[in-house]
Enzyme design. Structure first.
Site, PDB file in Angstrom:
ATOM      1  N   SER A 276       5.349  -6.931   3.380  1.00 51.75           N
ATOM      2  CA  SER A 276       5.880  -7.219   4.717  1.00 51.75           C
ATOM      3  C   SER A 276       6.700  -8.514   4.714  1.00 51.75           C
ATOM      4  O   SER A 276       6.586  -9.335   3.796  1.00 51.75           O
ATOM      5  CB  SER A 276       4.716  -7.354   5.695  1.00 51.75           C
ATOM      6  OG  SER A 276       3.879  -8.410   5.272  1.00 51.75           O
TER       7      SER A 276
ATOM      8  N   LYS B 126      -1.165  -7.223  -9.413  1.00 49.85           N
ATOM      9  CA  LYS B 126      -2.148  -7.352  -8.326  1.00 49.85           C
ATOM     10  C   LYS B 126      -1.718  -6.347  -7.261  1.00 49.85           C
ATOM     11  O   LYS B 126      -0.873  -6.621  -6.423  1.00 49.85           O
ATOM     12  CB  LYS B 126      -2.137  -8.787  -7.772  1.00 49.85           C
ATOM     13  CG  LYS B 126      -3.407  -9.233  -7.060  1.00 49.85           C
ATOM     14  CD  LYS B 126      -3.855  -8.380  -5.888  1.00 49.85           C
ATOM     15  CE  LYS B 126      -3.022  -8.496  -4.667  1.00 49.85           C
ATOM     16  NZ  LYS B 126      -3.343  -7.515  -3.600  1.00 49.85           N
TER      17      LYS B 126
ATOM     18  N   GLU C  86       9.067  -4.223  13.146  1.00 53.66           N
ATOM     19  CA  GLU C  86       8.786  -3.082  12.271  1.00 53.66           C
ATOM     20  C   GLU C  86       7.429  -2.515  12.692  1.00 53.66           C
ATOM     21  O   GLU C  86       6.406  -3.197  12.581  1.00 53.66           O
ATOM     22  CB  GLU C  86       8.730  -3.541  10.806  1.00 53.66           C
ATOM     23  CG  GLU C  86       8.489  -2.395   9.837  1.00 53.66           C
ATOM     24  CD  GLU C  86       8.342  -2.857   8.386  1.00 53.66           C
ATOM     25  OE1 GLU C  86       7.676  -3.882   8.134  1.00 53.66           O
ATOM     26  OE2 GLU C  86       8.879  -2.164   7.494  1.00 53.66           O
TER      27      GLU C  86
ATOM     28  N   GLU D  47      -4.873  -3.960  -2.018  1.00 51.64           N
ATOM     29  CA  GLU D  47      -6.317  -3.740  -1.949  1.00 51.64           C
ATOM     30  C   GLU D  47      -6.643  -2.473  -1.156  1.00 51.64           C
ATOM     31  O   GLU D  47      -7.774  -2.022  -1.159  1.00 51.64           O
ATOM     32  CB  GLU D  47      -7.019  -4.962  -1.344  1.00 51.64           C
ATOM     33  CG  GLU D  47      -6.623  -5.329   0.087  1.00 51.64           C
ATOM     34  CD  GLU D  47      -5.326  -6.168   0.191  1.00 51.64           C
ATOM     35  OE1 GLU D  47      -4.386  -5.932  -0.594  1.00 51.64           O
ATOM     36  OE2 GLU D  47      -5.273  -7.027   1.081  1.00 51.64           O
TER      37      GLU D  47
ATOM     38  N   CYS E  13       9.410   1.962   3.631  1.00 47.47           N
ATOM     39  CA  CYS E  13      10.272   0.820   3.982  1.00 47.47           C
ATOM     40  C   CYS E  13      11.685   1.287   4.266  1.00 47.47           C
ATOM     41  O   CYS E  13      12.477   0.550   4.825  1.00 47.47           O
ATOM     42  CB  CYS E  13      10.276  -0.202   2.859  1.00 47.47           C
ATOM     43  SG  CYS E  13      11.063   0.432   1.386  1.00 47.47           S
TER      44      CYS E  13
ATOM     45  N   PHE F 108       0.808  -1.226   0.000  1.00 49.23           N
ATOM     46  CA  PHE F 108       0.000   0.000   0.000  1.00 49.23           C
ATOM     47  C   PHE F 108       0.837   1.271   0.000  1.00 49.23           C
ATOM     48  O   PHE F 108       0.354   2.330  -0.400  1.00 49.23           O
ATOM     49  CB  PHE F 108      -0.943   0.013   1.227  1.00 49.23           C
ATOM     50  CG  PHE F 108      -0.257   0.447   2.505  1.00 49.23           C
ATOM     51  CD1 PHE F 108      -0.065   1.789   2.791  1.00 49.23           C
ATOM     52  CD2 PHE F 108       0.225  -0.486   3.414  1.00 49.23           C
ATOM     53  CE1 PHE F 108       0.581   2.188   3.961  1.00 49.23           C
ATOM     54  CE2 PHE F 108       0.873  -0.105   4.580  1.00 49.23           C
ATOM     55  CZ  PHE F 108       1.051   1.242   4.847  1.00 49.23           C
TER      56      PHE F 108
HETATM   57  P1  NAD Z   1       1.537  -6.668   2.955  1.00 48.43           P
HETATM   58  O1  NAD Z   1       2.603  -7.696   3.049  1.00 48.43           O
HETATM   59  O2  NAD Z   1       0.439  -6.699   3.937  1.00 48.43           O
HETATM   60  O3  NAD Z   1       0.848  -6.690   1.494  1.00 48.43           O
HETATM   61  C1  NAD Z   1       1.626  -6.691   0.314  1.00 48.43           C
HETATM   62  C2  NAD Z   1       0.836  -7.391  -0.794  1.00 48.43           C
HETATM   63  O4  NAD Z   1       0.660  -8.765  -0.433  1.00 48.43           O
HETATM   64  C3  NAD Z   1      -0.552  -6.813  -1.045  1.00 48.43           C
HETATM   65  O5  NAD Z   1      -0.784  -6.783  -2.426  1.00 48.43           O
HETATM   66  C4  NAD Z   1      -1.482  -7.800  -0.349  1.00 48.43           C
HETATM   67  O6  NAD Z   1      -2.733  -7.918  -0.967  1.00 48.43           O
HETATM   68  C5  NAD Z   1      -0.731  -9.110  -0.460  1.00 48.43           C
HETATM   69  N1  NAD Z   1      -0.976 -10.006   0.677  1.00 48.43           N
HETATM   70  C6  NAD Z   1      -1.314  -9.658   1.944  1.00 48.43           C
HETATM   71  N2  NAD Z   1      -1.405 -10.756   2.726  1.00 48.43           N
HETATM   72  C7  NAD Z   1      -1.126 -11.816   1.926  1.00 48.43           C
HETATM   73  C8  NAD Z   1      -1.052 -13.222   2.158  1.00 48.43           C
HETATM   74  N3  NAD Z   1      -1.279 -13.742   3.355  1.00 48.43           N
HETATM   75  N4  NAD Z   1      -0.726 -14.024   1.116  1.00 48.43           N
HETATM   76  C9  NAD Z   1      -0.480 -13.515  -0.111  1.00 48.43           C
HETATM   77  N5  NAD Z   1      -0.538 -12.178  -0.377  1.00 48.43           N
HETATM   78  C10 NAD Z   1      -0.849 -11.342   0.619  1.00 48.43           C
HETATM   79  O7  NAD Z   1       2.314  -5.251   3.003  1.00 48.43           O
HETATM   80  P2  NAD Z   1       1.701  -3.787   3.149  1.00 48.43           P
HETATM   81  O8  NAD Z   1       1.206  -3.594   4.540  1.00 48.43           O
HETATM   82  O9  NAD Z   1       0.806  -3.478   2.016  1.00 48.43           O
HETATM   83  O10 NAD Z   1       3.015  -2.891   2.919  1.00 48.43           O
HETATM   84  C11 NAD Z   1       3.887  -2.523   3.945  1.00 48.43           C
HETATM   85  C12 NAD Z   1       5.075  -3.454   4.043  1.00 48.43           C
HETATM   86  O11 NAD Z   1       5.799  -3.458   2.809  1.00 48.43           O
HETATM   87  C13 NAD Z   1       6.081  -3.031   5.095  1.00 48.43           C
HETATM   88  O12 NAD Z   1       6.556  -4.167   5.775  1.00 48.43           O
HETATM   89  C14 NAD Z   1       7.197  -2.379   4.282  1.00 48.43           C
HETATM   90  O13 NAD Z   1       8.463  -2.394   4.919  1.00 48.43           O
HETATM   91  C15 NAD Z   1       7.188  -3.244   3.068  1.00 48.43           C
HETATM   92  N6  NAD Z   1       7.797  -2.561   1.933  1.00 48.43           N
HETATM   93  C16 NAD Z   1       9.042  -2.977   1.523  1.00 48.43           C
HETATM   94  C17 NAD Z   1       9.669  -2.335   0.468  1.00 48.43           C
HETATM   95  C18 NAD Z   1      11.022  -2.770   0.003  1.00 48.43           C
HETATM   96  O14 NAD Z   1      11.410  -2.365  -1.089  1.00 48.43           O
HETATM   97  N7  NAD Z   1      11.766  -3.562   0.748  1.00 48.43           N
HETATM   98  C19 NAD Z   1       9.035  -1.260  -0.182  1.00 48.43           C
HETATM   99  C20 NAD Z   1       7.757  -0.883   0.261  1.00 48.43           C
HETATM  100  C21 NAD Z   1       7.160  -1.543   1.314  1.00 48.43           C
END
Ligand code: NAD
Length: 497
Positions: free
Chosen positions: A227, A174, A382, A177, A282, A150
């Site tokens: 994450s 994808k 985090e 959401e 991040c 997000f």
């Molecule tokens: P998230 O892991 O909750 O979601 C990321 C994606 O995975 C979304 O599209 C979501 O729909 C999908 N998803 C969620 N749960 C899932 C599951 N159980 N199985 C399969 N897919 C699933 O992350 P978020 O809260 O949207 O974003 C924040 C996180 O992203 C933080 O931890 C941040 O550090 C990390 N991030 C990392 C970078 C990097 O380059 N290292 C960059 C941006 C964000």
């Protein structure tokens, strides 16, 4: 805005057949802006089939022609950048300036994608044996998949599909959401730029849709950003299904402040890097490591943090916006309580923060903990909010040791006026992106985004040359041409003489 967002499959934007959807809310007001449909499994299959069919033609389009499409896309994105930023502000709560930055950092990757003919050049070696040359071709993979978080709904999708498509692949996106309106607009503009239909498919949903895309027999490569727990799941599932996978995951980023640092510069940088973008980057700094006499600056850090406050997206005085969701805010508040219970000193508490005109916003004010130890959950986890924790070190060596023991390795920063200290730090620190007197060292797209340890699973990183390797295969050709018609027995050996 329609009440349910379209998906892009079957060569067009269309309503999903799904009866199930996820509300997308404005985090400053809780107003429902639209809904993201949970794309059906049959639609996922159609998306993959269409992307696979489109690949057969797209892979034959010469790289300079593909680059020319990308140049038109880059121009259109530039033209529309404020419009995209406004959509982005509505669904993320980001301040307009911050939203503009999110879009701009994505456009920079599209600029890089325009350079694809040079980046896809192979290698040649003449006369590896008498009359024999060896050369490599860099070829696309097929259907690639992107799953995005997000926190950067423009920049991170643009890390992925423009480079994959420029390399001759087709792509299924994808997006998160929680803020899918921005990615929808990016894909609309992609087709407005004139790309042939079906090169990028857009589907919405959550885990079910992600897992279906990863395990589908016709998808070749998976790019994920999100994450750590979800990244580990995606990496395991993807590799188990023999896919090429890159997962950019979570972080806990440290800023080391040496006593010889420029105090004003260091504190200003720390404030912006820790609470800017509501701490939802991040690469945000979430741990300050104060070395020696710099520990005495904690009062100045608190004073500087207490001068910034969140606010509405177009509020000129707002330093940052709300947290993305009610749940995200509650999680952050629970960490603030845990920090107090674990014995850290809460020198600034943003948990009671309110913003005039936005009684329902997901606000958290700047928060600072001192006397934090590495065993506390506010150090280990985090938090992903505007919460900065301060730990103490007696020397640079101790600071390096502490950071190297941390399981994350996305970004780190050192503030000092000593070249020797900086050189030692950059050499010994086990973190993939290092800032020297720079708080958030995100590399520009001609480099790659090189997180380490639990912040990254895979071997080729996002954007830059590594992304080109990720989205392509290398084919190595060894060739001999005869100057006259050979006469004699067939050569049955493969040894080159
Ligand atoms: P998230 O892991 O909750 O979601 C990321 C994606 O995975 C979304 O599209 C979501 O729909 C999908 N998803 C969620 N749960 C899932 C599951 N159980 N199985 C399969 N897919 C699933 O992350 P978020 O809260 O949207 O974003 C924040 C996180 O992203 C933080 O931890 C941040 O550090 C990390 N991030 C990392 C970078 C990097 O380059 N290292 C960059 C941006 C964000």
């Amino acid at each position: 805005m329609s009440s349910v967002l379209d998906i892009y499959i079957d060569g067009q934007f269309r309503a999903s057949e799904s009866a199930d959807s996820i509300p997308v809310t404005n985090p400053a007001t809780q107003q429902v802006l639209t809904n993201a449909p949970r794309t059906t499994m049959a639609e996922i299959d159609r998306a993959v089939a269409a992307a696979r069919a489109a690949f057969a033609e797209w892979r034959t389009v010469p790289a300079p022609e593909r680059a020319r499409f990308m140049m038109r896309y880059q121009m259109l994105l530039k033209e529309k950048q404020d419009e995209i930023a406004e959509i982005l502000s509505q669904e993320t709560g980001k301040t307009f300036a911050d939203a503009q930055g999110d879009v701009w950092r994505g456009i920079e990757v599209v600029e890089q994608a325009c350079n694809v003919p040079a980046m896809m050049m192979g290698e040649t070696s003449e006369n590896v044996a008498r009359g024999i040359d060896t050369y490599s071709l860099i070829q696309p993979l097929g259907v690639c998949v992107g799953i995005t978080p997000f926190n950067f709904p423009a920049m991170i999708p643009l890390w992925m599909f423009p480079l994959a498509v420029a390399c001759g692949n087709t792509f299924i996106l994808k997006p998160s959401e929680q803020d899918p309106m921005t990615p929808n607009r990016l894909v609309e503009l992609f087709y407005e730029a004139g790309f042939p239909k079906d090169l990028v498919q857009l589907v919405h949903g959550g885990k079910e849709q992600v897992d279906a895309l990863i395990t589908h027999e016709d998808t070749k490569a998976i790019s994920f950003v999100g994450s750590v727990p979800v990244g580990q799941h995606v990496y395991r599932l993807g590799t188990e299904h023999l896919k090429r996978v890159q997962c950019m995951a979570g972080a806990k980023n440290h800023m080391v402040i040496m006593p010889d640092a420029d105090k004003g510069q260091a504190i200003n940088a720390l404030v912006g890097a820790s609470v800017g973008a509501a701490g939802q980057r991040c690469m945000a700094i979430s741990v300050a490591v104060l070395v020696g006499k710099a520990q005495e600056w904690i009062g100045d850090i608190r004073d500087a943090l207490s001068k910034v406050a969140p606010g509405g997206w177009n509020d000129q005085g707002a330093a940052y916006g709300p947290q993305i969701s009610v749940q995200a805010r509650q999680r952050i508040l629970s960490y603030i309580e845990k920090g107090k219970a674990e014995g850290a000193t809460c020198v600034l508490d943003g948990s009671g923060c309110t913003v005039e005109g936005y009684p329902d916003g997901n606000w958290v004010g700047p928060t600072l903990f001192d006397n934090v130890t590495t065993g506390m959950s506010i150090y280990k986890d985090e938090i992903f909010g505007p919460v900065l924790v301060s730990v103490h070190a007696d020397s640079l060596e101790q600071a390096i040791d502490l950071i190297n023991k941390n399981p994350y390795g996305n970004g780190v920063s050192l503030f000092t006026s000593s070249g020797g200290a900086a050189r030692k730090f950059q050499s010994e620190i086990e973190v993939g992106q290092v800032g020297i007197n720079i708080p958030i060292p995100v590399p520009l797209p001609f480099f790659s985004f090189t997180g380490w340890k639990n912040s990254f699973y895979g071997d080729q990183h996002a954007y830059g040359k590594q992304a080109i390797r990720f989205y392509t295969e290398t084919k190595t050709i060894t060739a001999r041409w005869f100057s006259s018609e050979p006469v004699g027995d067939a050569n049955m050996t493969i040894a080159l003489k």
